[in-house]
Structures are given as C-alpha cells and as structure tokens.
Design a protein around this motif. Structure first.
Motif, mmCIF file in Angstrom:
data_model
loop_
_atom_site.group_PDB
_atom_site.id
_atom_site.type_symbol
_atom_site.label_atom_id
_atom_site.label_comp_id
_atom_site.label_asym_id
_atom_site.label_seq_id
_atom_site.Cartn_x
_atom_site.Cartn_y
_atom_site.Cartn_z
ATOM 1 N N GLY A 45 0.780 -1.105 -0.063
ATOM 2 C CA GLY A 45 0.206 -0.004 -0.236
ATOM 3 C C GLY A 45 0.885 1.336 -0.055
ATOM 4 N N GLU A 46 1.805 1.406 0.764
ATOM 5 C CA GLU A 46 2.624 2.401 0.875
ATOM 6 C C GLU A 46 3.347 2.622 -0.300
ATOM 7 O OE1 GLU A 46 3.220 4.589 3.163
ATOM 8 O OE2 GLU A 46 1.884 3.784 4.913
ATOM 9 N N GLN A 47 3.894 1.751 -1.032
ATOM 10 C CA GLN A 47 4.425 1.785 -2.454
ATOM 11 C C GLN A 47 3.508 2.311 -3.522
ATOM 12 O OE1 GLN A 47 6.266 -1.846 -3.524
ATOM 13 N NE2 GLN A 47 7.666 -1.954 -2.272
ATOM 14 N N ALA A 48 2.214 2.006 -3.366
ATOM 15 C CA ALA A 48 1.234 2.460 -4.117
ATOM 16 C C ALA A 48 1.028 3.891 -4.017
ATOM 17 C CB ALA A 48 -0.007 1.400 -4.094
ATOM 18 N N VAL A 49 1.047 4.270 -2.949
ATOM 19 C CA VAL A 49 0.742 5.968 -2.420
ATOM 20 C C VAL A 49 2.046 6.431 -3.146
ATOM 21 C CG1 VAL A 49 0.617 7.522 -0.801
ATOM 22 C CG2 VAL A 49 -0.607 5.550 -0.615
ATOM 23 N N GLU A 50 3.209 5.906 -2.801
ATOM 24 C CA GLU A 50 4.265 6.592 -3.425
ATOM 25 C C GLU A 50 4.362 6.765 -5.062
ATOM 26 O OE1 GLU A 50 7.441 4.658 -1.431
ATOM 27 O OE2 GLU A 50 7.115 5.394 0.379
ATOM 28 N N ALA A 51 4.095 5.561 -5.452
ATOM 29 C CA ALA A 51 3.971 5.561 -6.965
ATOM 30 C C ALA A 51 2.958 6.423 -7.659
ATOM 31 C CB ALA A 51 3.756 4.039 -7.508
ATOM 32 N N VAL A 52 1.974 6.490 -7.154
ATOM 33 C CA VAL A 52 1.028 7.420 -7.441
ATOM 34 C C VAL A 52 1.547 9.018 -7.470
ATOM 35 C CG1 VAL A 52 -1.524 8.468 -7.596
ATOM 36 C CG2 VAL A 52 -1.075 6.051 -7.053
ATOM 37 N N ASP A 53 1.914 9.177 -6.329
ATOM 38 C CA ASP A 53 2.622 10.571 -6.142
ATOM 39 C C ASP A 53 3.537 10.936 -7.237
ATOM 40 O OD1 ASP A 53 1.333 11.633 -3.935
ATOM 41 O OD2 ASP A 53 2.824 10.459 -2.637
ATOM 42 N N GLU A 54 4.473 9.673 -7.635
ATOM 43 C CA GLU A 54 5.458 10.077 -8.649
ATOM 44 C C GLU A 54 4.864 9.962 -9.966
ATOM 45 O OE1 GLU A 54 9.752 7.785 -10.056
ATOM 46 O OE2 GLU A 54 8.747 7.199 -8.139
ATOM 47 N N LEU A 55 4.097 8.906 -10.234
ATOM 48 C CA LEU A 55 3.823 8.913 -11.840
ATOM 49 C C LEU A 55 2.551 9.259 -12.389
ATOM 50 C CD1 LEU A 55 4.937 4.657 -11.474
ATOM 51 C CD2 LEU A 55 6.330 6.567 -12.508
ATOM 52 N N ARG A 56 1.971 9.591 -11.356
ATOM 53 C CA ARG A 56 0.628 10.174 -11.442
ATOM 54 C C ARG A 56 -0.281 9.488 -12.618
ATOM 55 N NH1 ARG A 56 -0.098 15.476 -8.937
ATOM 56 N NH2 ARG A 56 1.588 15.043 -7.531
ATOM 57 N N PRO A 57 -0.462 8.195 -12.418
ATOM 58 C CA PRO A 57 -1.344 7.357 -13.225
ATOM 59 C C PRO A 57 -2.665 8.047 -13.706
ATOM 60 C CG PRO A 57 -1.193 6.277 -11.431
ATOM 61 C CD PRO A 57 -0.504 7.492 -11.041
ATOM 62 N N ASP A 58 -3.349 7.408 -14.682
ATOM 63 C CA ASP A 58 -5.036 7.728 -14.741
ATOM 64 C C ASP A 58 -5.712 6.801 -14.254
ATOM 65 O OD1 ASP A 58 -4.714 9.914 -16.975
ATOM 66 O OD2 ASP A 58 -3.613 8.395 -17.866
ATOM 67 N N LEU A 59 -5.208 5.648 -14.086
ATOM 68 C CA LEU A 59 -5.948 4.330 -13.472
ATOM 69 C C LEU A 59 -4.979 3.366 -12.764
ATOM 70 C CD1 LEU A 59 -8.582 2.451 -13.638
ATOM 71 C CD2 LEU A 59 -7.491 1.485 -15.501
ATOM 72 N N VAL A 60 -5.809 3.135 -11.529
ATOM 73 C CA VAL A 60 -4.810 2.148 -10.561
ATOM 74 C C VAL A 60 -5.534 0.752 -10.686
ATOM 75 C CG1 VAL A 60 -4.021 1.419 -8.285
ATOM 76 C CG2 VAL A 60 -4.018 3.925 -9.357
ATOM 77 N N LEU A 61 -4.858 -0.400 -10.996
ATOM 78 C CA LEU A 61 -5.490 -1.543 -10.838
ATOM 79 C C LEU A 61 -4.744 -2.051 -9.391
ATOM 80 C CD1 LEU A 61 -4.600 -3.437 -14.218
ATOM 81 C CD2 LEU A 61 -6.631 -1.725 -13.559
ATOM 82 N N LEU A 62 -5.850 -2.339 -8.559
ATOM 83 C CA LEU A 62 -5.384 -2.249 -7.127
ATOM 84 C C LEU A 62 -5.892 -3.633 -6.404
ATOM 85 C CD1 LEU A 62 -4.740 -0.831 -4.459
ATOM 86 C CD2 LEU A 62 -6.977 -0.019 -4.160
ATOM 87 N N ASP A 63 -5.065 -4.323 -6.069
ATOM 88 C CA ASP A 63 -5.232 -5.622 -5.307
ATOM 89 C C ASP A 63 -5.660 -5.223 -3.763
ATOM 90 O OD1 ASP A 63 -5.398 -8.050 -4.241
ATOM 91 O OD2 ASP A 63 -3.055 -8.404 -4.077
ATOM 92 N N LEU A 64 -6.405 -6.049 -3.203
ATOM 93 C CA LEU A 64 -6.882 -5.685 -1.808
ATOM 94 C C LEU A 64 -6.031 -6.072 -0.598
ATOM 95 C CD1 LEU A 64 -10.863 -5.873 -2.224
ATOM 96 C CD2 LEU A 64 -9.090 -3.796 -2.422
ATOM 97 N N TYR A 65 -5.585 -7.603 -0.930
ATOM 98 C CA TYR A 65 -4.676 -8.194 0.133
ATOM 99 C C TYR A 65 -3.301 -7.734 -0.066
ATOM 100 C CZ TYR A 65 -9.099 -10.890 0.697
ATOM 101 O OH TYR A 65 -10.372 -11.309 1.181
ATOM 102 N N LEU A 66 -3.003 -6.763 0.380
ATOM 103 C CA LEU A 66 -1.617 -6.024 0.493
ATOM 104 C C LEU A 66 -0.899 -6.410 1.923
ATOM 105 C CD1 LEU A 66 -2.193 -2.893 -1.251
ATOM 106 C CD2 LEU A 66 -1.331 -4.841 -2.424
#
Length: 233
Positions: A45-66
């Motif tokens: 989850g932390e990597q996901a938040v950091e990656a969105v900050d850096e990469l600014r994607p349009d869409l996130v494919l999100l697993d739930l069991y992190l």
C-alpha cells in the motif's frame, strides 16, 4: 513522436499486487490493450501511494490483500493527497461488505481473481469508453448528465467502436438481444449470431458498458455465476 504526444492518447496504469509474478502477468495483460500503458508496479500500500505521487497514473489496478494495508484503505489516502486517478479493484475478495466498500469508495470496476485476459480487456475497453465520454461531454441539461452517469449509449458511427469490432457484428448481437425472450448468455448469443463465444461476450460487454444492455447473474450448482444479458428497453 515526442513524449508529450505519446502521452496525449495514452491511459497510464499503475499495477498494484503483492505477488510479483501476478503483477507481471497483469502488466502484460494491460499492455496488450490499446491505448493503455503500464507506467509502474507496486507491491504494498505504501509503495502504491508513493508511486501515484511520482507517476500520476490515470488508472490504478488495485489488489486488496496487501502486506501492509488493506487495499481499500489506499483509496482515501490517495484522495487526501489530492489524486483523482481512477481505481479498478482486482482481487479474490468476494465478501459483500468488501464489494460495498469498494463501491462507496468510487471504484470504476471490480474484477475477481482468477481471470482471463479477455475478462480484463473487456473492462479496460469499457472504462476507456466511459472515460472518453466524461472527457468530451458538454453538459447542456439533465439529459447529458444522466447519459454520462448511466453510461447510456447513443448509436454512433462505426469509427467510434473499439478497435477490432465491426458494425456488422455489433448489429447482429444487438438484433439477437432485442429479439430474445428474456436474457441471453454469451454462448447462446454466439449460437444465434454465428460468431465465437469470445466475440459474442466482447460485444455484449461493450453494449453493457455503453448502457444499452443489462447484466444479471445466474448461479449454478458449481463454478462461476453465468452472466446473462438483456437489451435495455
């Protein structure tokens, strides 16, 4: 072609999954569907938040069991940080509370694992079509608002169909749906139209994404529920 012009027509995707091999498979699936491109992967989850900050994607494919956060808890953190990227859940979680929670957090779709490439492709194409409407719609009144929210489909010229789809086949599937007494499965539609089951399902899901067809689930004794389609009156 410049990087800016490449970005103009692309839909950038961040793949989030705790399993490195699964993330690699999902990345390969996404990159087979135009105009999507994967700009990064994350495994917590932390990597996901950091990656969105850096990469600014349009869409996130999100697993739930992190390993560090429940996937749905990532979404409010993204919103608090000011990110408006869309989120598509890809998970094995079938609990009703989880699905309701995903809906409340505004996910654009929810795909259960395991799935095949065709399952993801249909949802990505539906998302791309809906996103295109949201970006281009001019709101003149309530009807325009309703059309965007409901995904209502107004018949359009052939060039607006997704790549690889034809007007002739779309008309065959539409006719089969309109003339059916009750609902049709993809297999039944394929038999009526003479196209493959995979093609029939692709067109049926396209009409569903456009708001022209309704989907219901029929549960059997075993296996996955069968998706059945009906033309929206």
């Amino acid at each position: 072609m410049t990087e800016a012009s490449d970005k103009a027509g692309a839909i950038d995707v961040l793949v989030v999954d705790d399993d490195f091999m699964v993330a690699r498979v999902h990345r390969a699936f996404v990159e087979r569907v135009e105009p999507f491109r994967v700009v990064g992967t994350a495994h917590t989850g932390e990597q996901a938040v950091e990656a969105v900050d850096e990469l600014r994607p349009d869409l996130v494919l999100l697993d739930l069991y992190l390993p560090d956060l429940f996937g749905l808890d990532v979404i409010p953190r993204l919103r608090t940080a000011g990110h408006d990227c869309d989120v598509m859940v890809i998970s094995a979680a079938t609990e009703a509370d989880t699905v309701r929670g995903a809906v409340r957090r505004g996910v654009v779709d929810y795909l259960l694992k395991p799935f095949e490439f065709e399952d993801l492709r249909l949802r990505l194409e539906r998302y791309a079509a809906q996103r295109g409407r949201l970006l281009t719609t001019v709101v003149r009144g309530q009807a325009d608002v309703d059309r965007v929210l409901a995904g209502a489909f107004v018949p359009a010229p052939a060039h607006t169909l997704p790549k690889g789809m034809s007007v002739e086949t779309a008309e065959l599937v539409e006719r089969a749906l309109r003339e059916a007494e009750g609902t049709l499965s993809a297999t039944e539609c394929a038999a009526l139209t003479g196209v493959s089951r995979v093609s029939a399902r692709r067109y049926l899901e396209y009409f569903h994404g456009m708001g022209s067809a309704e989907v219901s689930l029929r549960y059997g004794a075993t296996g996955r529920p069968e998706r059945r389609y009906a033309w929206r009156a």
